[in-house]
Design an enzyme around this catalytic site. Structure first.
Site, PDB file in Angstrom:
ATOM      1  N   SER A 126       0.839  -1.205   0.000  1.00 34.97           N
ATOM      2  CA  SER A 126       0.000   0.000   0.000  1.00 34.97           C
ATOM      3  C   SER A 126       0.867   1.245   0.000  1.00 34.97           C
ATOM      4  CB  SER A 126      -0.864  -0.013   1.271  1.00 34.97           C
ATOM      5  OG  SER A 126      -1.418   1.255   1.506  1.00 34.97           O
ATOM      6  N   TYR A 151      -2.060  -1.119  10.861  1.00 33.54           N
ATOM      7  CA  TYR A 151      -2.314  -1.677   9.526  1.00 33.54           C
ATOM      8  C   TYR A 151      -1.131  -1.355   8.607  1.00 33.54           C
ATOM      9  CZ  TYR A 151      -3.786  -1.198   4.662  1.00 33.54           C
ATOM     10  OH  TYR A 151      -3.811  -1.215   3.301  1.00 33.54           O
ATOM     11  N   LYS A 155       2.098  -3.705   6.647  1.00 36.52           N
ATOM     12  CA  LYS A 155       2.539  -3.647   5.235  1.00 36.52           C
ATOM     13  C   LYS A 155       4.057  -3.437   5.171  1.00 36.52           C
ATOM     14  CE  LYS A 155      -1.538  -4.118   3.363  1.00 36.52           C
ATOM     15  NZ  LYS A 155      -1.891  -5.382   2.733  1.00 36.52           N
TER      16      LYS A 155
HETATM   17  C1  UD1 Z   1      -6.698   4.602   3.640  1.00 40.06           C
HETATM   18  C2  UD1 Z   1      -5.395   4.061   4.181  1.00 40.06           C
HETATM   19  C3  UD1 Z   1      -4.695   3.307   3.085  1.00 40.06           C
HETATM   20  C4  UD1 Z   1      -5.596   2.205   2.573  1.00 40.06           C
HETATM   21  C5  UD1 Z   1      -6.879   2.835   2.044  1.00 40.06           C
HETATM   22  C6  UD1 Z   1      -7.843   1.769   1.601  1.00 40.06           C
HETATM   23  C7  UD1 Z   1      -3.694   5.161   5.604  1.00 40.06           C
HETATM   24  C8  UD1 Z   1      -3.099   6.467   6.025  1.00 40.06           C
HETATM   25  N1  UD1 Z   1      -4.626   5.213   4.671  1.00 40.06           N
HETATM   26  O1  UD1 Z   1      -6.374   5.589   2.638  1.00 40.06           O
HETATM   27  O2  UD1 Z   1      -3.517   2.738   3.564  1.00 40.06           O
HETATM   28  O3  UD1 Z   1      -4.954   1.481   1.570  1.00 40.06           O
HETATM   29  O4  UD1 Z   1      -7.496   3.585   3.092  1.00 40.06           O
HETATM   30  O5  UD1 Z   1      -8.512   2.226   0.483  1.00 40.06           O
HETATM   31  O6  UD1 Z   1      -3.298   4.156   6.094  1.00 40.06           O
HETATM   32  N2  UD1 Z   1     -12.593  11.357   3.478  1.00 40.06           N
HETATM   33  C9  UD1 Z   1     -13.640  12.220   3.751  1.00 40.06           C
HETATM   34  N3  UD1 Z   1     -14.813  11.690   4.204  1.00 40.06           N
HETATM   35  C10 UD1 Z   1     -14.987  10.340   4.428  1.00 40.06           C
HETATM   36  C11 UD1 Z   1     -13.912   9.471   4.144  1.00 40.06           C
HETATM   37  C12 UD1 Z   1     -12.722  10.013   3.674  1.00 40.06           C
HETATM   38  O7  UD1 Z   1     -13.525  13.442   3.580  1.00 40.06           O
HETATM   39  O8  UD1 Z   1     -16.077   9.944   4.866  1.00 40.06           O
HETATM   40  C13 UD1 Z   1     -11.342  11.907   2.909  1.00 40.06           C
HETATM   41  C14 UD1 Z   1     -10.099  11.626   3.720  1.00 40.06           C
HETATM   42  O9  UD1 Z   1      -9.900  12.650   4.668  1.00 40.06           O
HETATM   43  C15 UD1 Z   1      -9.023  11.585   2.625  1.00 40.06           C
HETATM   44  C16 UD1 Z   1      -9.761  11.016   1.414  1.00 40.06           C
HETATM   45  O10 UD1 Z   1     -11.139  11.244   1.672  1.00 40.06           O
HETATM   46  O11 UD1 Z   1      -8.584  12.879   2.317  1.00 40.06           O
HETATM   47  C17 UD1 Z   1      -9.533   9.534   1.181  1.00 40.06           C
HETATM   48  O12 UD1 Z   1      -9.807   8.810   2.381  1.00 40.06           O
HETATM   49  P1  UD1 Z   1      -9.952   7.215   2.390  1.00 40.06           P
HETATM   50  O13 UD1 Z   1     -10.863   6.786   1.305  1.00 40.06           O
HETATM   51  O14 UD1 Z   1     -10.320   6.802   3.785  1.00 40.06           O
HETATM   52  O15 UD1 Z   1      -8.509   6.664   2.019  1.00 40.06           O
HETATM   53  P2  UD1 Z   1      -7.062   7.015   2.650  1.00 40.06           P
HETATM   54  O16 UD1 Z   1      -7.162   7.514   4.044  1.00 40.06           O
HETATM   55  O17 UD1 Z   1      -6.320   7.839   1.658  1.00 40.06           O
END
Ligand code: UD1
Length: 339
Positions: A126, A151, A155
């Site tokens: 990842s 997590y 990795k």
């Molecule tokens: C996370 C994990 C990544 C993992 C992936 C699975 C970390 C730091 N991140 O990525 O390792 O592989 O999930 O797909 O370990 N957001 C919102 N509202 C929400 C959900 C998310 O605004 O309800 C925003 C978050 O702040 C971020 C973006 O959307 O900026 C993406 O978030 P998310 O889909 O959870 O993925 P990551 O955190 O990038």
């Protein structure tokens, strides 16, 4: 020549899509899944899509004896190891379970590969291994930084185990594939992301707001140092990601030792840009409200994918809009997930 491929976690979101890509490329995937985060009915859906019903074992990769029997019954040429726990927040609450399950299963698989002379291994890593990036885009040569959660730590540790393992026996070929943010679904709407409970990740959350299952999207932070203040990520369509595994297998087949590739699009998309793309692709409105930052989130994370293109001849073909359309299609057809 690689032909028979053990796919652990092969009924999950990325695993099932990869099983389809393997079948379509002429490989024979054999699936192991313990159904912790997947449904057995995915098997039938794979058959509807491909016309092939792959051999499937319900087993836990940490169970060395069960896995040894499976290795003995088949002649694997390669293993793609997807099986593992993957929820960042949960890993903070249950670190031991994450370490034991993810690292334990990887060790069992590698041990049995050595025992049975299976020399080709693909590991689902990842972008989280880059920790808090100092600059973007991220290159494979960038340092692996301290994990921000257990997590991510699993990795990093498994990547390290693979490196030591490959050093100890140079006849092994290993591809560490660092996924950025996989989204989307199979275009048929039969397979897609099916999280348990309220989604943690952005795309499944948007999809559930889109069908009215959740009232509003919470956007975590609009004061990041990005184009519009919301977090920027590299969203890759799961169908493209699956193809990346087929490309990696071909590389292993040629004999390559240990190799590392970013699998992303090379393009960053902000939360609000993804919302807009979803609205445009599907002709609907996604209500959202801005909230505070989510702990552990970074401003921007996206890949440089030149290495995968040069060495694997692989790059993404689908757009974020395609992924938004396919994710919505899957969510509409499976409002309560895959049953
Ligand atoms: C996370 C994990 C990544 C993992 C992936 C699975 C970390 C730091 N991140 O990525 O390792 O592989 O999930 O797909 O370990 N957001 C919102 N509202 C929400 C959900 C998310 O605004 O309800 C925003 C978050 O702040 C971020 C973006 O959307 O900026 C993406 O978030 P998310 O889909 O959870 O993925 P990551 O955190 O990038």
């Amino acid at each position: 020549m690689i032909h028979n491929v053990l796919v652990t976690g092969g009924l999950g979101f990325i695993g099932s899509e990869t099983v389809i890509a393997l079948i379509e490329s002429g490989y024979t995937p054999i699936i192991v899944d313990n159904l912790f985060n997947a449904k057995e009915s995915v098997l039938g859906r794979i058959e509807v899509i491909t016309g092939v019903s792959p051999r499937y074992y319900r087993a836990d990769c940490c169970d060395e004896n069960a896995m040894r029997k499976i290795f003995a019954e088949n002649k694997f040429d390669a293993v793609i190891h997807f099986a593992g726990y993957k929820a960042v927040g949960e890993s903070v609450e249950k670190p031991l379970e994450y370490y034991q399950n993810n690292i334990g299963s990887a060790c069992v698989i590698l041990k049995l590969m050595r025992e049975f002379g299976v020399k080709n291994f693909v590991f689902s890593s990842s972008a989280t291994v880059y920790g808090v990036p100092e600059s973007v885009p991220l290159f494979e040569t960038d340092p692996v930084r301290e994990a921000t959660n257990p997590y991510g730590a699993t990795k990093i540790i498994i990547e390290g185990i693979c490196k030591d393992f490959a050093k100890a026996d140079p006849s092994f070929n290993i591809a560490l594939l660092r996924y950025f943010n996989p989204i989307g679904a199979h275009p048929s709407g039969l397979l897609g992301e099916d999280p348990n409970g309220i989604p943690n990740n952005l795309m499944p959350y948007i999809s559930q707001v889109a069908i009215g299952k959740l009232p509003v999207l919470h956007v975590y932070g609009n004061d990041y140092n990005t184009v519009d203040g919301t977090g920027v990520r590299d969203y890759i369509h799961v169908v493209d990601l699956a193809e990346g595994h087929v490309a990696a297998l071909k590389k292993l087949d040629a004999g390559c030792g240990l190799v590392i590739y970013n699998l992303g699009t090379g393009k960053g998309t902000s939360v609000l840009e993804l919302v807009k793309a979803f609205e445009d692709a599907n002709g609907i409105k996604i209500p959202y409200q801005i909230e505070g930052r989510r702990p552990g989130d970074v401003d921007a994370s996206y890949a440089n994918c030149d290495k995968a293109f040069k060495e694997l001849g692989w790059k993404t073909k689908l757009t974020v809009e395609d992924a938004c359309r396919d994710a919505y299609n899957f969510q509409k057809k499976n409002p309560n997930g895959i049953l």
